[in-house]
Design a protein around this motif. Structure first.
Motif, mmCIF file in Angstrom:
data_model
loop_
_atom_site.group_PDB
_atom_site.id
_atom_site.type_symbol
_atom_site.label_atom_id
_atom_site.label_comp_id
_atom_site.label_asym_id
_atom_site.label_seq_id
_atom_site.Cartn_x
_atom_site.Cartn_y
_atom_site.Cartn_z
ATOM 1 N N GLY A 1 34.873 34.525 51.586
ATOM 2 C CA GLY A 1 36.093 35.115 52.122
ATOM 3 C C GLY A 1 37.061 35.635 51.066
ATOM 4 N N PRO A 2 37.342 34.860 50.002
ATOM 5 C CA PRO A 2 38.257 35.353 48.977
ATOM 6 C C PRO A 2 37.777 36.640 48.302
ATOM 7 C CG PRO A 2 38.000 32.978 48.809
ATOM 8 C CD PRO A 2 36.981 33.451 49.801
ATOM 9 N N TYR A 3 36.466 36.797 48.188
ATOM 10 C CA TYR A 3 35.939 38.041 47.601
ATOM 11 C C TYR A 3 36.201 39.215 48.531
ATOM 12 C CZ TYR A 3 33.558 35.207 44.102
ATOM 13 O OH TYR A 3 33.298 34.352 43.063
ATOM 14 N N ALA A 4 36.043 39.005 49.820
ATOM 15 C CA ALA A 4 36.308 40.070 50.785
ATOM 16 C C ALA A 4 37.761 40.517 50.683
ATOM 17 C CB ALA A 4 35.993 39.597 52.203
ATOM 18 N N ALA A 5 38.662 39.545 50.562
ATOM 19 C CA ALA A 5 40.082 39.885 50.447
ATOM 20 C C ALA A 5 40.360 40.679 49.175
ATOM 21 C CB ALA A 5 40.916 38.599 50.465
ATOM 22 N N ARG A 6 39.777 40.244 48.066
ATOM 23 C CA ARG A 6 40.005 40.941 46.792
ATOM 24 C C ARG A 6 39.449 42.349 46.807
ATOM 25 N NH1 ARG A 6 40.696 38.537 41.953
ATOM 26 N NH2 ARG A 6 40.923 40.723 41.339
#
Length: 263
Positions: A182-187
């Motif tokens: 999830g954090p990669y998707a946000a970045r």
């Protein structure tokens, strides 16, 4: 509902000595690839001069006799390695003097060594998850060190996208972990999180050659195009245009190229 079977009413095999020469050359290469026949040997077999056969074969087959021999040999090499045969035995089974020639064959055409082909992700743990994006569903893959894969698919095609991405590292351990990705998707998809002082960590899982190609792709300016040959020259391998193309095709992160590639 009626069905119709197409019936070939006449033999459409091309006539003429050129076709027969090329057919015989292909047959000899396909049957005797372990002997790695030279152009001169092939020419003598079909009653042509080496230069004449080179031009004729290339015109009819679209590649040279040597390139066809390499393709046939590589296909058999993949099958032997996939069956579990060691590199040394595979080399000898293919009629090669040793693993060095097998290595050169793989690097030239697959942009990886036979050892890399054989292991293909063994020992890696890759976490993956599907996320909404401006381009449809995004499949994101990551290791403990950073982003390792990014692909896009339409709704209902998630399995197809996963099969394509996981096929690049078939021996890795895959863990369905949307929370981790999830954090990669946000970045990736939230512009407010794009900061030059906090770069996104990208893990380049590939051979040394592939990594050098992928790094070169990052240097292409937005909206610009570069040829495979120019990239090959930039990484110090001017004769490896075909391998550059293979490495580009194996690129696991869609959109890495800031610019464009042309063959």
């Amino acid at each position: 509902m009626s069905t119709h079977t197409a019936v070939l009413k006449k033999d459409i095999t091309p006539e003429g000595s050129d076709y027969e020469i090329v057919r015989r050359a292909i047959e000899k290469i396909s049957l005797d690839y372990r002997d790695q026949p030279s152009l001169e040997e092939l020419a003598e077999e079909v009653g042509e001069t080496p230069t004449g056969l080179q031009k004729l074969f290339t015109r009819w087959a679209g590649l040279s006799p040597k390139a066809f021999l390499q393709a046939v040999t590589l296909d058999h090499a993949r099958r032997l390695l996939d069956s579990g045969m060691p590199l040394l035995e595979t080399s000898f089974e293919l009629g090669m003097s040793g693993p060095g020639r097998l290595h050169d064959l793989f690097v030239t055409h697959e942009a990886m060594s036979p050892g890399d082909y054989k292991t293909r992700g063994a020992g890696l743990t890759i976490r993956y998850g599907y996320h909404s994006s401006p381009f449809g569903t995004a499949l994101i893959m990551a290791t403990d060190r950073g982003l390792a894969g990014l692909a896009f698919c339409d709704a209902g095609e998630e399995r197809t996208a996963f099969a394509d991405m996981s096929g690049r590292w078939p021996n890795a351990l895959y863990v369905d972990d949307r929370e981790a990705t999830g954090p990669y998707a946000a970045r990736i998809f939230e512009p407010t999180l794009w900061r030059a002082d906090q770069p996104l960590h990208v893990v380049m899982i590939g051979t040394d050659f592939q990594v050098r190609v992928w790094e070169a792709l990052l240097q292409i300016p937005m909206g610009k195009a570069r040829t495979y040959s120019s990239i090959a020259a930039s990484i110090g391998a001017p004769s490896a245009s075909r391998a550059v193309g293979a490495a580009n095709g194996a690129n696991p992160l869609l959109g890495w190229e800031a610019g464009q590639i042309s063959s």
